[in-house]
Design a protein around this motif. Structure first.
Motif, PDB file in Angstrom:
ATOM      1  N   GLN A 164       0.822  -1.210   0.000  1.00  0.00           N
ATOM      2  CA  GLN A 164       0.000   0.000   0.000  1.00  0.00           C
ATOM      3  C   GLN A 164       0.859   1.264   0.000  1.00  0.00           C
ATOM      4  OE1 GLN A 164      -2.366   0.824   3.500  1.00  0.00           O
ATOM      5  NE2 GLN A 164      -3.707   2.236   2.412  1.00  0.00           N
ATOM      6  N   ILE A 165       1.901   1.285   0.830  1.00  0.00           N
ATOM      7  CA  ILE A 165       2.768   2.467   0.883  1.00  0.00           C
ATOM      8  C   ILE A 165       3.845   2.398  -0.195  1.00  0.00           C
ATOM      9  CG2 ILE A 165       4.399   3.774   2.316  1.00  0.00           C
ATOM     10  CD1 ILE A 165       2.983   2.535   4.764  1.00  0.00           C
ATOM     11  N   GLY A 166       4.390   1.201  -0.407  1.00  0.00           N
ATOM     12  CA  GLY A 166       5.554   1.024  -1.274  1.00  0.00           C
ATOM     13  C   GLY A 166       5.365   1.561  -2.687  1.00  0.00           C
ATOM     14  N   VAL A 167       4.201   1.302  -3.277  1.00  0.00           N
ATOM     15  CA  VAL A 167       3.972   1.725  -4.660  1.00  0.00           C
ATOM     16  C   VAL A 167       4.102   3.248  -4.766  1.00  0.00           C
ATOM     17  CG1 VAL A 167       2.220   1.907  -6.476  1.00  0.00           C
ATOM     18  CG2 VAL A 167       2.494  -0.249  -5.227  1.00  0.00           C
ATOM     19  N   LEU A 185       8.459  -9.480  -2.607  1.00  0.00           N
ATOM     20  CA  LEU A 185       8.224 -10.919  -2.805  1.00  0.00           C
ATOM     21  C   LEU A 185       7.282 -11.119  -3.978  1.00  0.00           C
ATOM     22  CD1 LEU A 185       7.134 -12.610   0.558  1.00  0.00           C
ATOM     23  CD2 LEU A 185       9.108 -13.188  -0.836  1.00  0.00           C
ATOM     24  N   ARG A 186       6.317 -10.194  -4.073  1.00  0.00           N
ATOM     25  CA  ARG A 186       5.261 -10.308  -5.085  1.00  0.00           C
ATOM     26  C   ARG A 186       5.754  -9.915  -6.467  1.00  0.00           C
ATOM     27  NH1 ARG A 186       0.067  -6.843  -3.158  1.00  0.00           N
ATOM     28  NH2 ARG A 186       0.731  -6.503  -1.023  1.00  0.00           N
ATOM     29  N   GLU A 187       4.902 -10.211  -7.435  1.00  0.00           N
ATOM     30  CA  GLU A 187       5.138  -9.773  -8.801  1.00  0.00           C
ATOM     31  C   GLU A 187       5.108  -8.238  -8.833  1.00  0.00           C
ATOM     32  OE1 GLU A 187       2.570 -10.268 -12.653  1.00  0.00           O
ATOM     33  OE2 GLU A 187       2.444 -12.047 -11.368  1.00  0.00           O
ATOM     34  N   SER A 207      13.175  -9.104  -7.659  1.00  0.00           N
ATOM     35  CA  SER A 207      12.441  -9.957  -6.742  1.00  0.00           C
ATOM     36  C   SER A 207      13.325 -10.195  -5.524  1.00  0.00           C
ATOM     37  CB  SER A 207      12.147 -11.248  -7.507  1.00  0.00           C
ATOM     38  OG  SER A 207      11.551 -12.144  -6.657  1.00  0.00           O
ATOM     39  N   LEU A 208      12.805  -9.960  -4.330  1.00  0.00           N
ATOM     40  CA  LEU A 208      13.629 -10.132  -3.118  1.00  0.00           C
ATOM     41  C   LEU A 208      12.781 -10.609  -1.944  1.00  0.00           C
ATOM     42  CD1 LEU A 208      16.309  -9.579  -1.427  1.00  0.00           C
ATOM     43  CD2 LEU A 208      15.343  -7.324  -0.954  1.00  0.00           C
ATOM     44  N   ASP A 209      13.280 -11.645  -1.272  1.00  0.00           N
ATOM     45  CA  ASP A 209      12.716 -12.036   0.023  1.00  0.00           C
ATOM     46  C   ASP A 209      13.689 -11.519   1.070  1.00  0.00           C
ATOM     47  OD1 ASP A 209      11.812 -13.138   2.328  1.00  0.00           O
ATOM     48  OD2 ASP A 209      11.832 -15.218   1.630  1.00  0.00           O
ATOM     49  N   ILE A 210      13.255 -10.515   1.828  1.00  0.00           N
ATOM     50  CA  ILE A 210      14.175  -9.861   2.762  1.00  0.00           C
ATOM     51  C   ILE A 210      14.570 -10.792   3.920  1.00  0.00           C
ATOM     52  CG2 ILE A 210      12.307  -8.699   4.030  1.00  0.00           C
ATOM     53  CD1 ILE A 210      15.944  -7.489   3.442  1.00  0.00           C
ATOM     54  N   PRO A 226       9.248   1.949   9.031  1.00  0.00           N
ATOM     55  CA  PRO A 226       8.099   2.516   9.714  1.00  0.00           C
ATOM     56  C   PRO A 226       7.650   1.715  10.923  1.00  0.00           C
ATOM     57  CG  PRO A 226       7.422   1.471   7.657  1.00  0.00           C
ATOM     58  CD  PRO A 226       8.891   1.207   7.824  1.00  0.00           C
ATOM     59  N   SER A 227       7.298   2.449  11.967  1.00  0.00           N
ATOM     60  CA  SER A 227       6.602   1.855  13.109  1.00  0.00           C
ATOM     61  C   SER A 227       5.126   2.230  12.952  1.00  0.00           C
ATOM     62  CB  SER A 227       7.203   2.384  14.405  1.00  0.00           C
ATOM     63  OG  SER A 227       6.561   1.768  15.507  1.00  0.00           O
ATOM     64  N   SER A 228       4.381   2.179  14.023  1.00  0.00           N
ATOM     65  CA  SER A 228       2.927   2.359  13.923  1.00  0.00           C
ATOM     66  C   SER A 228       2.367   2.869  15.247  1.00  0.00           C
ATOM     67  CB  SER A 228       2.303   1.004  13.579  1.00  0.00           C
ATOM     68  OG  SER A 228       0.943   0.972  13.910  1.00  0.00           O
ATOM     69  N   ILE A 229       1.165   3.466  15.167  1.00  0.00           N
ATOM     70  CA  ILE A 229       0.465   3.830  16.410  1.00  0.00           C
ATOM     71  C   ILE A 229       0.103   2.584  17.208  1.00  0.00           C
ATOM     72  CG2 ILE A 229      -0.489   6.004  15.552  1.00  0.00           C
ATOM     73  CD1 ILE A 229      -3.168   3.881  15.520  1.00  0.00           C
ATOM     74  N   ARG A 238       5.853   6.659  13.336  1.00  0.00           N
ATOM     75  CA  ARG A 238       4.734   5.818  13.776  1.00  0.00           C
ATOM     76  C   ARG A 238       3.516   6.223  12.953  1.00  0.00           C
ATOM     77  NH1 ARG A 238       5.921   6.983  20.164  1.00  0.00           N
ATOM     78  NH2 ARG A 238       7.434   5.296  20.477  1.00  0.00           N
ATOM     79  N   TYR A 239       3.319   5.542  11.803  1.00  0.00           N
ATOM     80  CA  TYR A 239       2.190   5.910  10.955  1.00  0.00           C
ATOM     81  C   TYR A 239       0.869   5.621  11.658  1.00  0.00           C
ATOM     82  CZ  TYR A 239       5.177   5.720   6.687  1.00  0.00           C
ATOM     83  OH  TYR A 239       6.134   5.901   5.720  1.00  0.00           O
ATOM     84  N   PRO A 240      -0.106   6.520  11.431  1.00  0.00           N
ATOM     85  CA  PRO A 240      -1.492   6.160  11.779  1.00  0.00           C
ATOM     86  C   PRO A 240      -2.060   5.282  10.654  1.00  0.00           C
ATOM     87  CG  PRO A 240      -1.289   8.499  11.169  1.00  0.00           C
ATOM     88  CD  PRO A 240       0.033   7.850  10.888  1.00  0.00           C
ATOM     89  N   GLY A 241      -3.367   4.983  10.657  1.00  0.00           N
ATOM     90  CA  GLY A 241      -3.983   4.221   9.567  1.00  0.00           C
ATOM     91  C   GLY A 241      -3.893   5.026   8.278  1.00  0.00           C
ATOM     92  N   LEU A 242      -3.480   4.372   7.189  1.00  0.00           N
ATOM     93  CA  LEU A 242      -3.246   5.119   5.947  1.00  0.00           C
ATOM     94  C   LEU A 242      -4.339   4.851   4.914  1.00  0.00           C
ATOM     95  CD1 LEU A 242       0.623   4.744   5.697  1.00  0.00           C
ATOM     96  CD2 LEU A 242      -0.707   6.595   6.724  1.00  0.00           C
ATOM     97  N   PRO A 287      -4.838  -1.779   0.735  1.00  0.00           N
ATOM     98  CA  PRO A 287      -4.228  -2.002   2.043  1.00  0.00           C
ATOM     99  C   PRO A 287      -3.929  -3.484   2.285  1.00  0.00           C
ATOM    100  CG  PRO A 287      -6.556  -1.470   2.285  1.00  0.00           C
ATOM    101  CD  PRO A 287      -6.223  -1.339   0.835  1.00  0.00           C
ATOM    102  N   GLY A 288      -3.011  -3.749   3.214  1.00  0.00           N
ATOM    103  CA  GLY A 288      -2.465  -5.110   3.329  1.00  0.00           C
ATOM    104  C   GLY A 288      -2.803  -5.869   4.603  1.00  0.00           C
ATOM    105  N   GLY A 289      -4.013  -5.695   5.165  1.00  0.00           N
ATOM    106  CA  GLY A 289      -4.396  -6.528   6.308  1.00  0.00           C
ATOM    107  C   GLY A 289      -4.265  -5.849   7.649  1.00  0.00           C
TER     108      GLY A 289
END
Ligand code: NAD
Length: 320
Positions: free
Chosen positions: A16-19, A39-41, A54-57, A119-122, A172-176, A183-185
């Motif tokens: 969601q953020i990466g793109v 990881l994804r296409e 393509s990378l699996d961190i 990034p961290s989060s609230i 610390r991002y809030p909901g984006l 969004p990713g779950g």
């Protein structure tokens, strides 16, 4: 002015953020200077805009080779398991959220990378933190595995800065809320779904109660905050764990009323699920005065402006 000699690796670039972050970084630093990875296409919006690998961190060696091959100077680590998904498999969420960060911090230290963003989060805040205007420094006792992993990650970031001088920066991002990528779950996903359902079905069933207030932010503000933090002079950054960041706070009832101003026939009902418990443990609003004072953070989008922009852009997408 951003340094044009940077080589930036974005990990989790198809999320969601990466793109949007990748597209914006490419505008600033140049297409070839920003390597997108996931990881994804490759996401359709990234295709043709710059290099993709393509990378699996979780595979530290592959990541290390990539850093050397591309002469990477900065890394944005966005790969993670988010709050709602994390609760379904807590040990996996802990493993991925921690090991990905440790892999990045370790290689960054070894290769003397210039800057790292994570990034961290609230979600670091829990039921014992103040609910309103939650301060930067306060009781932090998260009750979700996502929050626990973010809080531990913040401590690692500060540790690497203090012990090794690694320039790690974090928000610390809030909901984006965004219209370009899904969004990713997370628990705040409702605030994106509601716009899609409003336009497609004229109705939304909320999994959170009508009066559940949560801190939120429109994606253009989040992208700008991220880049402003990364471009700030190092001596302005006084928080090396993660900065509180805020824009708006609203409830499902309030956002549906705002949508009804544009779509008068839109309706909402409520079918609460386990995400309510996660939301109830989080703050309702955040005090981000430290980010304002240190590097001049100021949001641009309130609920009204964001709603108008979301609906206009999603309508355009539906037509095309
Ligand atoms: P997302 O789930 O949409 O995207 C994450 C991306 O990482 C996905 O494209 C996924 O394929 C990729 N990924 C997962 N595991 C990977 C691995 N092992 N190797 C490489 N890539 C992998 O998440 P997002 O919403 O873009 O969030 C990015 C970051 O921001 C996360 O750290 C998240 O915790 C944080 N954050 C997000 C929000 C929000 O509302 N979106 C709020 C607070 C914090």
């Amino acid at each position: 002015m951003p340094n044009r000699d940077e080589k930036i690796l974005v990990i989790g670039a198809c999320g969601q953020i990466g793109v949007e972050l990748t597209l914006q970084l490419r505008k600033i630093y140049g297409e070839q200077a920003v390597i997108a990875s996931d990881l994804r296409e490759e996401h359709s919006l990234l295709k043709g805009t710059g290099p993709y690998v393509s990378l699996d961190i979780m595979n530290k060696e592959t990541f290390h080779v990539l850093v050397l091959r591309y002469n990477i100077t900065q890394v944005y680590l966005l790969a993670a398991i988010l709050s709602a998904t994390g609760e379904k498999n807590p040990t996996l969420a802990w493993h991925i959220n921690m090991q990905s960060l440790l892999n990045v911090l370790d290689v960054a230290r070894e290769e003397n990378l210039k800057k790292i963003y994570w990034p961290s989060s609230i979600a670091v805040f829990g039921p014992t933190s103040p609910k309103e205007n939650t301060p930067q420094h306060t009781t932090i006792e998260p009750t979700t595995i996502y929050g626990i992993s973010k809080y531990a990650g913040e401590r690692w970031c500060e540790y690497y800065f203090k012990r090794y001088g690694l320039d790690v920066r974090s928000l610390r991002y809030p909901g984006l809320i965004s219209y370009k990528s899904q969004p990713g779950g997370g628990t705040t996903d409702y605030a994106v779904e509601i716009f899609h359902d409003a336009l497609n079905k004229g109705h939304y069933t909320s999994f959170l109660q009508p009066d559940t207030y949560l801190p939120m932010m429109y994606m253009p503000d989040a992208i700008r905050a991220t880049i402003e933090l990364m471009e700030a002079d190092a001596d302005k950054i006084s928080v090396r764990s993660s900065y509180n960041l805020a824009a708006v706070s609203f409830s499902p009832k309030e956002i549906s009323a705002e949508i009804q101003k544009h779509l008068p026939d839109f309706s909402i009902n409520y079918k609460i699920d386990s995400r309510q418990q996660i939301a109830d443990s989080w703050p309702q609003s955040i005090d981000d005065s430290q980010a304002q004072n240190d590097w001049g953070w100021k949001p641009e989008y309130d609920l009204e402006r964001m709603t108008k922009d979301m609906l206009e852009n999603l309508k355009k997408e539906l037509k095309s």
